[in-house]
Design a protein around this motif. Sequence first.
Motif, PDB file in Angstrom:
ATOM      1  N   ASN A 191      45.269  31.719  49.634  1.00 22.77           N
ATOM      2  CA  ASN A 191      46.581  32.720  49.786  1.00 22.77           C
ATOM      3  C   ASN A 191      46.670  32.710  48.445  1.00 22.77           C
ATOM      4  O   ASN A 191      47.387  33.741  47.314  1.00 22.77           O
ATOM      5  CB  ASN A 191      47.449  31.979  50.518  1.00 22.77           C
ATOM      6  N   GLN A 192      46.261  31.762  47.639  1.00 25.81           N
ATOM      7  CA  GLN A 192      45.746  32.716  46.191  1.00 25.81           C
ATOM      8  C   GLN A 192      44.393  32.523  45.728  1.00 25.81           C
ATOM      9  O   GLN A 192      44.020  31.974  44.032  1.00 25.81           O
ATOM     10  CB  GLN A 192      46.192  31.433  45.385  1.00 25.81           C
ATOM     11  N   ALA A 193      43.315  33.009  46.732  1.00 26.72           N
ATOM     12  CA  ALA A 193      42.574  32.800  46.233  1.00 26.72           C
ATOM     13  C   ALA A 193      41.550  34.488  47.077  1.00 26.72           C
ATOM     14  O   ALA A 193      41.866  34.830  47.977  1.00 26.72           O
ATOM     15  CB  ALA A 193      41.152  31.960  46.488  1.00 26.72           C
ATOM     16  N   VAL A 194      40.513  34.205  46.953  1.00 25.60           N
ATOM     17  CA  VAL A 194      39.338  35.309  46.966  1.00 25.60           C
ATOM     18  C   VAL A 194      38.499  34.706  48.319  1.00 25.60           C
ATOM     19  O   VAL A 194      38.070  33.805  48.085  1.00 25.60           O
ATOM     20  CB  VAL A 194      38.287  35.957  46.179  1.00 25.60           C
ATOM     21  N   ARG A 195      38.361  35.271  49.555  1.00 21.61           N
ATOM     22  CA  ARG A 195      38.271  35.406  50.732  1.00 21.61           C
ATOM     23  C   ARG A 195      37.309  36.176  50.728  1.00 21.61           C
ATOM     24  O   ARG A 195      37.521  37.043  51.260  1.00 21.61           O
ATOM     25  CB  ARG A 195      38.854  34.823  52.129  1.00 21.61           C
ATOM     26  N   PHE A 196      35.916  35.271  50.849  1.00 25.23           N
ATOM     27  CA  PHE A 196      34.123  36.650  51.372  1.00 25.23           C
ATOM     28  C   PHE A 196      34.747  36.652  53.395  1.00 25.23           C
ATOM     29  O   PHE A 196      34.264  35.449  53.947  1.00 25.23           O
ATOM     30  CB  PHE A 196      33.120  35.724  51.097  1.00 25.23           C
ATOM     31  N   ASN A 197      34.466  37.424  53.684  1.00 22.73           N
ATOM     32  CA  ASN A 197      34.580  37.470  55.383  1.00 22.73           C
ATOM     33  C   ASN A 197      33.418  37.900  55.792  1.00 22.73           C
ATOM     34  O   ASN A 197      33.325  37.502  57.065  1.00 22.73           O
ATOM     35  CB  ASN A 197      35.890  38.844  55.151  1.00 22.73           C
ATOM     36  N   ARG A 198      32.590  37.802  54.995  1.00 20.57           N
ATOM     37  CA  ARG A 198      31.182  38.402  55.207  1.00 20.57           C
ATOM     38  C   ARG A 198      29.930  37.659  54.380  1.00 20.57           C
ATOM     39  O   ARG A 198      28.822  38.198  54.125  1.00 20.57           O
ATOM     40  CB  ARG A 198      30.538  39.962  55.664  1.00 20.57           C
TER      41      ARG A 198
END
Length: 475
Positions: free
Chosen positions: A55-62
């Motif tokens: 919730n404070q970061a970058v999530r790479f979905n792929r």
Amino acid sequence: MKTYYILLLLFSANLISYGQDKPNILFIAYDDLRPLIGAYGEPEPHTPNIDLLANQAVRFNRAYVSYPLCLPSRAAMLTGVRFDNKWAPKGQKITFPKMIAMQKTWPGQLRDNGYWTATRGKLYHGKVPGGDKSSWDIAGKYWTSEYHDGGPEIEKRIVDIGGRQDQIDIYHEKGSGPGSLMYASVDCPDNMLNDGKVAEDVISYIKTKRDKTKPFMIACGFARPHMPWVAPKKYFDMYPEDAGKLAYLPKDAKKDMSNEPFSGRKGSEVWNEGVSDETAQKLIRGYMASTTYADAQMGKVIKALKEEGLYDNTIIVIWGDHGYHLTDHGKWRKNTGYNVALRSPLIIKMPHSKTPKVIENVVQNIDIYPTLMALTESTMAEGTQLHGKSLVPLLKGEKVDWEDLVYTCAQENYGLVTDQYRFTITKDGKYLLYDLKKDPYEWNNLASNKKYKKLINEFEGKLKTVVWNKPGNVL
């Protein structure tokens, strides 16, 4: 003489200030963790600490791995070189230390750039290879028994156990069973099992053992949710008895493994390795309980960072070394070319970040190396050549012409994944083409459809350009 000491103190203070200004790095690796996490939109798993960080970061979905198996995936991530798990010098056996020796690892580069470095748990495939110990100020303990969590003291505390009986028998007999399709709920404290011990040691690195005049890079490798799914009882208790959802199966699908292009260990030649749907559901519950246990240990490490006032200036990377089937296509494990085995979690928290972001671009484990080099403005040893690309433009939200394409291999079946398709040429020359947008579970092979002939020809051409097993870029 007095002036000399004043200048010396000022110089030392500048060094300390410089060390504190450089971002620290906490790299957290999970073993066999697919994106079955709350942060990835999954409703069942309890992963509050990963979710809070995301919730404070970058999530790479792929995010994908170049090879969906622990050893080559971790070697690729650490060296920036794509491995197909086939290469070896003429007449020699493939070994993990030889892969790691291909070129300087990013931990080594960071140490050369002034970072204090320490590792504990499973970062490599086992202990730190002798040839890479120079990358670490502390090359922490790792035993081959690290992910077994068995033996007399643990066994007498087991309150529930299940799975394939033959593999439970192995666990009882040997006090281990790293490939055992089983779960065990243990009435014990967190630190009686190995991931709890890993967390305690990593916390000691953060609080007392590091050189506080330098920025640090600490790698924390959790063994769970690798088999066997052994975890303290309190994490099983977080799930209802009927938790655990079996993978999607079309109504007309046959539970037939005879034409399966990806083989597995003994037992995988039959659907779900022969376990009933009821047992399968309990096993998935065990996988999730193990994940929750590992997530809780991560939470303790993050708490220590915050207590020391280090959280805001630390790059935190959450990474799983590959995906996992959990009954998808009648399989449990990894080491296949299916999307579910190739896709892995990747979350990166930038320093002073408070805003969540989701990236849909296709990225890969070999991109981690150049990303960390760029984020820390580190210089690399002469001759370093990487297969991946820095993710910094995506992390910063910059407009970039990103090629959504990664190359993969599993059991000598070579392929690629784009933003829409997964394409594979099997070792016996068959083509597999799936539209991941229309058919995310990969039940409709489009390779025989003439409509896709041009696309297949294009993908074939791209596969001929790929460099494997040695430093260098795609031609």
